[in-house]
Write an enzyme that holds these catalytic residues in place. Structure first.
Site, PDB file in Angstrom:
ATOM      1  N   ARG A  68      71.956  22.309  47.804  1.00 49.77           N
ATOM      2  CA  ARG A  68      70.705  23.000  47.443  1.00 49.77           C
ATOM      3  C   ARG A  68      70.124  22.413  46.168  1.00 49.77           C
ATOM      4  O   ARG A  68      68.917  22.241  46.030  1.00 49.77           O
ATOM      5  CB  ARG A  68      70.941  24.511  47.279  1.00 49.77           C
ATOM      6  CG  ARG A  68      69.755  25.219  46.583  1.00 49.77           C
ATOM      7  CD  ARG A  68      69.735  26.730  46.726  1.00 49.77           C
ATOM      8  NE  ARG A  68      71.034  27.355  46.650  1.00 49.77           N
ATOM      9  CZ  ARG A  68      71.745  27.549  45.532  1.00 49.77           C
ATOM     10  NH1 ARG A  68      71.271  27.179  44.360  1.00 49.77           N
ATOM     11  NH2 ARG A  68      72.924  28.117  45.583  1.00 49.77           N
ATOM     12  N   TYR A  99      43.167  27.291  51.211  1.00 48.86           N
ATOM     13  CA  TYR A  99      43.957  27.397  52.447  1.00 48.86           C
ATOM     14  C   TYR A  99      44.362  28.861  52.676  1.00 48.86           C
ATOM     15  O   TYR A  99      44.823  29.537  51.751  1.00 48.86           O
ATOM     16  CB  TYR A  99      45.190  26.498  52.314  1.00 48.86           C
ATOM     17  CG  TYR A  99      46.132  26.580  53.484  1.00 48.86           C
ATOM     18  CD1 TYR A  99      45.797  26.003  54.707  1.00 48.86           C
ATOM     19  CD2 TYR A  99      47.355  27.225  53.381  1.00 48.86           C
ATOM     20  CE1 TYR A  99      46.652  26.075  55.785  1.00 48.86           C
ATOM     21  CE2 TYR A  99      48.220  27.299  54.457  1.00 48.86           C
ATOM     22  CZ  TYR A  99      47.866  26.724  55.665  1.00 48.86           C
ATOM     23  OH  TYR A  99      48.714  26.801  56.731  1.00 48.86           O
ATOM     24  N   ASP A 104      45.941  21.341  45.174  1.00 47.52           N
ATOM     25  CA  ASP A 104      46.508  21.130  46.514  1.00 47.52           C
ATOM     26  C   ASP A 104      45.837  19.876  47.072  1.00 47.52           C
ATOM     27  O   ASP A 104      44.649  19.884  47.379  1.00 47.52           O
ATOM     28  CB  ASP A 104      46.223  22.358  47.380  1.00 47.52           C
ATOM     29  CG  ASP A 104      46.867  22.257  48.766  1.00 47.52           C
ATOM     30  OD1 ASP A 104      47.043  21.118  49.252  1.00 47.52           O
ATOM     31  OD2 ASP A 104      47.170  23.317  49.358  1.00 47.52           O
ATOM     32  N   LYS A 137      51.464  17.420  56.792  1.00 47.86           N
ATOM     33  CA  LYS A 137      50.207  16.841  57.224  1.00 47.86           C
ATOM     34  C   LYS A 137      50.257  15.312  57.078  1.00 47.86           C
ATOM     35  O   LYS A 137      51.060  14.694  57.731  1.00 47.86           O
ATOM     36  CB  LYS A 137      49.057  17.485  56.443  1.00 47.86           C
ATOM     37  CG  LYS A 137      49.179  19.024  56.329  1.00 47.86           C
ATOM     38  CD  LYS A 137      49.058  19.770  57.626  1.00 47.86           C
ATOM     39  CE  LYS A 137      49.486  21.234  57.567  1.00 47.86           C
ATOM     40  NZ  LYS A 137      48.852  22.051  56.541  1.00 47.86           N
TER      41      LYS A 137
END
Ligand SMILES: *Cc1c(COP(=O)(O)O)cnc(C)c1O
Length: 398
Positions: A49, A101, A173, A198
């Site tokens: 992690r 978004y 972003d 994306k």
């Protein structure tokens, strides 16, 4: 390695890093834990992690492409957005754009509802609104440019100027353009966020996110939080995303070449009312796009003539475009924001954001442009948008 251009960094960063066998492609480390070299002697990594070589190579590559000091890889784009909000306390204000978004908007407003931070919503594409930021005195200003789905631009330098005057941080972003076409940190932004789902991965087969900090100090704080709340990305996802990232620059070149051709084609069509693409000279912020972007990207939106039935008939008769949400993959996707990506918004907010019933959004892929345009031409001729108002939508199909 001395400083290289972005295409070279995307292709070569981490290549030949394997010390044991000289593997050209960095090997995949799925291990969750690492042995200590000796009592109280930790190696580079101890637990999956907290750290993983595949995640680190991907993070380092994206950070270099953005011109930042440190990158952090998260499990999803929303995890990256969430990570940035960890910098705020309950009495700190976050300024957000009215058309950010949808998932980010939902997260910010639901965190505010629980009292974890304060939110102020502004239209940041209007320069008249920027002075309001000085009186709000936010801890963080969130920007997303170009915006989804009507590709409005926010003036990045104007925002970072205002932020400096009131001591705010700025997060951008940068999902829509990717680091190949826009580098907000070079214009004074402190934090860049990506949905790597994306363009960065680019093959529609991994959900992931990234945060890049301009300074090592901010990067260390964000990395501490990513480990603390446990949102770091999986090794195999990082491996695949790096593989996708290797071709980012050549993909984007073809995406935007095709996007400009489609935008120009749509602009001359009798079946189209309005086209939204920053690369068109008719786009109201074409000049700003040329100043702050290195290209115009692969997203195009337009209003089809007629009503929702015309939009439905057009979308269900296409052959080369897939009717699907998301964006940034090599294959062309087309969507109807009002019933798909923006269906969760109430009607008034949708209209305010420019998302009417006739709006269609295209994530232009890298197929042969002649096939893409031929598909549009064929379907326009077949359904003749704007001319057949009373057809029963349910009876229409391929
Ligand atoms: C998709 C997207 C996100 C969210 O990313 P996920 O990977 O779906 O969690 C955030 N911002 C923008 C601009 C996006 O397009």
């Amino acid at each position: 390695m001395s400083e290289k251009n972005k295409s070279t960094v995307a292709v070569r960063n981490g290549v030949e890093a394997d010390k044991h066998h000289g593997a050209v492609v960095p090997p995949l480390y799925l291990t969750t834990t690492y042995s200590f070299a000796d009592f109280d002697v930790k190696r580079d990594y101890d637990y999956g992690r907290s750290g993983n070589p595949n995640r680190d190579i991907l993070a380092d590559t994206i950070a270099k492409l953005e011109g930042g000091a440190k990158g952090i890889i998260t499990a999803t784009g929303m995890a990256a957005v969430h990570l940035a909000t960890q910098l705020l306390n309950s009495d700190d204000t976050l300024v957000i754009p009215h058309d950010c978004y949808g998932g980010s908007y939902r997260l910010f407003t639901s965190l505010a509802k629980r009292g974890l931070l304060k939110v102020e919503v502004l239209d940041l594409t209007k320069s008249d609104n920027l002075d309001k930021i000085l009186t709000i005195k936010p801890k963080l200003i969130w920007i997303e440019t170009p915006s989804n789905p009507v590709l409005r631009l926010t003036d990045i330098r104007a925002i970072t100027n205002i932020a400096r005057q009131c001591g705010a941080l700025v997060a951008a972003d940068n999902t829509f353009l990717s680091p190949a076409l826009q580098n907000p940190i070079k214009m004074g932004v402190d934090i860049v966020v990506h949905s790597t789902t994306k363009y960065i991965n680019g093959h529609s087969d991994v959900v992931g996110g990234a945060v890049v900090a301009a300074t090592a100090e901010l990067g260390a704080e964000l990395a501490w939080w990513a480990n603390n709340i446990g949102i770091t990305g999986a090794p195999f996802d990082s491996y695949l995303t790096l593989r996708g990232l290797r071709t980012l620059n050549v993909r984007l070149k073809q995406h935007q070449e095709n996007a400009l051709a489609i935008a120009k084609y749509l602009e001359t069509s009798d079946y189209v009312d309005q086209v939204y693409y920053p690369g068109l000279e008719s786009h109201p912020q074409h000049q700003l796009a040329k100043e702050q972007q290195e290209g115009f990207g692969g997203m195009v939106s337009f209003n089809i003539k007629g009503n929702i039935d015309d939009a439905a008939a057009f979308l269900t008769n296409l052959e080369v475009f897939s009717l699907a949400e998301s964006l940034g993959g090599v294959e062309s996707l087309i969507c109807h924001p009002a019933t798909m990506t923006h269906a969760g918004m109430d009607a008034d907010a949708r209209i305010e954001a420019g998302v009417g019933d006739t709006l269609i959004r295209i994530s232009v892929g890298i197929e042969d442009i002649n096939d893409l345009i031929a598909d549009f031409t064929r379907v326009f001729a077949k359904v003749q948008p704007g001319t057949n108002k009373n057809v029963n939508r349910a009876s229409r199909g391929a």
